[in-house]
Design a protein around this motif. Structure first.
Motif, mmCIF file in Angstrom:
data_model
loop_
_atom_site.group_PDB
_atom_site.id
_atom_site.type_symbol
_atom_site.label_atom_id
_atom_site.label_comp_id
_atom_site.label_asym_id
_atom_site.label_seq_id
_atom_site.Cartn_x
_atom_site.Cartn_y
_atom_site.Cartn_z
ATOM 1 N N TYR A 61 0.832 -1.206 0.000
ATOM 2 C CA TYR A 61 0.000 0.000 0.000
ATOM 3 C C TYR A 61 0.866 1.254 0.000
ATOM 4 C CZ TYR A 61 -3.885 -3.071 1.320
ATOM 5 O OH TYR A 61 -4.833 -4.051 1.344
ATOM 6 N N SER A 62 0.248 2.367 -0.410
ATOM 7 C CA SER A 62 0.827 3.694 -0.245
ATOM 8 C C SER A 62 -0.231 4.602 0.371
ATOM 9 C CB SER A 62 1.301 4.267 -1.581
ATOM 10 O OG SER A 62 2.396 3.525 -2.098
ATOM 11 N N ILE A 63 0.241 5.719 0.949
ATOM 12 C CA ILE A 63 -0.641 6.650 1.664
ATOM 13 C C ILE A 63 -0.610 7.995 0.951
ATOM 14 C CG2 ILE A 63 -0.999 7.875 3.848
ATOM 15 C CD1 ILE A 63 0.392 5.433 5.210
ATOM 16 N N ILE A 70 -5.609 5.582 1.605
ATOM 17 C CA ILE A 70 -4.667 4.469 1.512
ATOM 18 C C ILE A 70 -5.075 3.640 0.302
ATOM 19 C CG2 ILE A 70 -3.668 2.437 2.641
ATOM 20 C CD1 ILE A 70 -4.628 3.630 5.321
ATOM 21 N N PHE A 71 -4.128 3.362 -0.589
ATOM 22 C CA PHE A 71 -4.470 2.608 -1.792
ATOM 23 C C PHE A 71 -3.452 1.501 -2.058
ATOM 24 C CE2 PHE A 71 -1.631 5.973 -3.112
ATOM 25 C CZ PHE A 71 -0.848 5.440 -4.116
ATOM 26 N N GLN A 72 -3.918 0.475 -2.730
ATOM 27 C CA GLN A 72 -3.064 -0.656 -3.082
ATOM 28 C C GLN A 72 -2.283 -0.306 -4.347
ATOM 29 O OE1 GLN A 72 -2.993 -3.235 -5.466
ATOM 30 N NE2 GLN A 72 -2.162 -4.966 -4.341
ATOM 31 N N ASN A 73 -0.991 -0.558 -4.351
ATOM 32 C CA ASN A 73 -0.106 -0.023 -5.389
ATOM 33 C C ASN A 73 -0.416 -0.489 -6.800
ATOM 34 O OD1 ASN A 73 1.231 1.353 -3.405
ATOM 35 N ND2 ASN A 73 3.025 0.031 -3.361
ATOM 36 N N GLU A 77 -6.888 -0.188 -5.550
ATOM 37 C CA GLU A 77 -8.033 -0.399 -4.665
ATOM 38 C C GLU A 77 -7.816 0.368 -3.364
ATOM 39 O OE1 GLU A 77 -10.302 -4.074 -2.344
ATOM 40 O OE2 GLU A 77 -8.755 -4.486 -3.837
ATOM 41 N N LEU A 78 -8.878 0.987 -2.852
ATOM 42 C CA LEU A 78 -8.765 1.825 -1.659
ATOM 43 C C LEU A 78 -8.954 0.993 -0.392
ATOM 44 C CD1 LEU A 78 -10.807 4.968 -2.774
ATOM 45 C CD2 LEU A 78 -8.322 4.631 -2.858
ATOM 46 N N LEU A 79 -7.988 1.094 0.499
ATOM 47 C CA LEU A 79 -8.123 0.522 1.828
ATOM 48 C C LEU A 79 -8.804 1.529 2.745
ATOM 49 C CD1 LEU A 79 -7.425 -1.717 3.930
ATOM 50 C CD2 LEU A 79 -5.259 -0.518 4.313
ATOM 51 N N GLN A 80 -8.569 2.821 2.480
ATOM 52 C CA GLN A 80 -9.171 3.893 3.276
ATOM 53 C C GLN A 80 -9.377 5.117 2.397
ATOM 54 O OE1 GLN A 80 -7.754 5.032 7.370
ATOM 55 N NE2 GLN A 80 -7.000 6.840 6.320
ATOM 56 N N SER A 81 -10.533 5.757 2.531
ATOM 57 C CA SER A 81 -10.799 6.999 1.813
ATOM 58 C C SER A 81 -11.666 7.892 2.690
ATOM 59 C CB SER A 81 -11.498 6.716 0.472
ATOM 60 O OG SER A 81 -11.722 7.917 -0.239
ATOM 61 N N LEU A 82 -11.029 8.790 3.428
ATOM 62 C CA LEU A 82 -11.733 9.715 4.316
ATOM 63 C C LEU A 82 -12.102 10.978 3.536
ATOM 64 C CD1 LEU A 82 -9.374 9.422 7.432
ATOM 65 C CD2 LEU A 82 -11.484 8.148 6.987
ATOM 66 N N ALA A 198 -0.549 4.786 8.689
ATOM 67 C CA ALA A 198 0.494 3.763 8.758
ATOM 68 C C ALA A 198 0.049 2.590 9.625
ATOM 69 C CB ALA A 198 1.786 4.375 9.310
ATOM 70 N N GLN A 199 -0.598 2.906 10.725
ATOM 71 C CA GLN A 199 -1.114 1.857 11.603
ATOM 72 C C GLN A 199 -2.134 0.990 10.864
ATOM 73 O OE1 GLN A 199 -2.739 3.299 15.276
ATOM 74 N NE2 GLN A 199 -3.381 1.284 15.970
ATOM 75 N N ASN A 200 -2.986 1.611 10.071
ATOM 76 C CA ASN A 200 -3.983 0.845 9.314
ATOM 77 C C ASN A 200 -3.339 -0.055 8.268
ATOM 78 O OD1 ASN A 200 -6.049 2.004 10.789
ATOM 79 N ND2 ASN A 200 -6.457 3.614 9.281
ATOM 80 N N VAL A 201 -2.265 0.423 7.642
ATOM 81 C CA VAL A 201 -1.533 -0.400 6.675
ATOM 82 C C VAL A 201 -0.937 -1.618 7.367
ATOM 83 C CG1 VAL A 201 0.525 -0.488 5.210
ATOM 84 C CG2 VAL A 201 -1.012 1.473 5.074
ATOM 85 N N VAL A 202 -0.317 -1.378 8.508
ATOM 86 C CA VAL A 202 0.318 -2.469 9.251
ATOM 87 C C VAL A 202 -0.731 -3.471 9.727
ATOM 88 C CG1 VAL A 202 1.613 -3.018 11.353
ATOM 89 C CG2 VAL A 202 2.309 -1.081 9.926
ATOM 90 N N GLN A 203 -1.835 -2.982 10.232
ATOM 91 C CA GLN A 203 -2.897 -3.872 10.710
ATOM 92 C C GLN A 203 -3.502 -4.679 9.573
ATOM 93 O OE1 GLN A 203 -5.539 -1.211 12.831
ATOM 94 N NE2 GLN A 203 -4.458 -1.508 14.772
ATOM 95 N N ALA A 204 -3.574 -4.088 8.371
ATOM 96 C CA ALA A 204 -4.094 -4.833 7.218
ATOM 97 C C ALA A 204 -3.221 -6.038 6.898
ATOM 98 C CB ALA A 204 -4.187 -3.910 6.001
#
Length: 221
Positions: A61-63, A70-73, A77-82, A198-204
């Motif tokens: 992922y990148s932020i 947060i999106f998958q490289n 695909e979006l892991l997070q979109s606030l 970053a925490q969300n990426v790591v937890q994923a």
């Protein structure tokens, strides 16, 4: 054991908008053992060239947007979109109009930037690194449920400083306010934060936040 290194781009990893050859060689060696994650205030499209240079086109992922996205490289695909709501935009707009300071205001979604003609002409398109579609619009003409990621204020350093100094606590409690440079301040969703992203990426990846190194330069209220 360190499993991730999160790199900011501007002011950290980049020199004159490029990754120099020495750093590139080091990063290419590191990524065989540690996950390299790019973490920036830039848009997704403005981060993609550096994903290509570093050959990070994989399941990592990148932020983007200072932690809002947060999106998958590879798939994007979006892991997070606030995003900011219509009511939140109105709250920020009302505050900025009341200041009567000669500033420019742009509202950015993941794909488009809308320059508000209610304020001074904007040079955000020239100074930004966001390869997005730019439009000019009055605030009252914004489509409902636009769901922008960030509202960007630009201007002379003294004017931006005046804006920053006058932001009331009620707004800092509602939003994440970022001064990434002296001539710009941004309002983002309250949860938009590079470290939280970053925490969300790591937890994923089912890992722990203690397994990271975080290299980032930012100023946040």
């Amino acid at each position: 054991m360190i499993k991730y290194i999160f790199f900011d781009l501007d002011g950290t990893l980049l020199n004159d908008k490029k990754i120099n050859s020495n750093n590139l060689a080091i990063l290419n060696r590191l990524k065989t053992q540690i996950k390299i994650v790019l973490c920036s205030g830039r848009s997704i499209t403005a981060i993609l060239p550096y994903i290509d240079v570093l050959k990070l086109n994989n399941n990592q992922y990148s932020i983007a947007f200072n932690g809002a996205t947060i999106f998958q490289n590879s798939s994007l695909e979006l892991l997070q979109s606030l995003t900011l709501s219509d009511q939140q935009l109105q709250t920020i707009y009302t505050f900025l109009i009341s200041l009567k300071v000669p500033i420019s205001v742009d509202i950015s979604t993941l794909t488009d930037v809308f320059e508000l003609s209610d304020f001074s002409p904007s040079n955000y398109q020239q100074i930004s690194h966001n390869f997005l579609n730019f439009h000019k619009i009055e605030f009252d003409s914004i489509s409902p449920n636009l769901n922008p990621t960030t509202l960007i204020i630009t201007g002379d350093c003294s004017d931006i400083n005046q804006v920053s100094q006058n932001i009331p606590s009620v707004l800092t409690n509602l939003f994440s306010v970022v001064n990434s440079r002296s001539d710009m301040v941004e309002f983002l969703p309250k949860q938009a934060n590079k470290l939280m992203a970053a925490q969300n990426v790591v937890q994923a990846d089912h890992n722990k936040l203690s397994n990271i190194i975080f290299l980032v330069i930012t100023s946040r209220k």
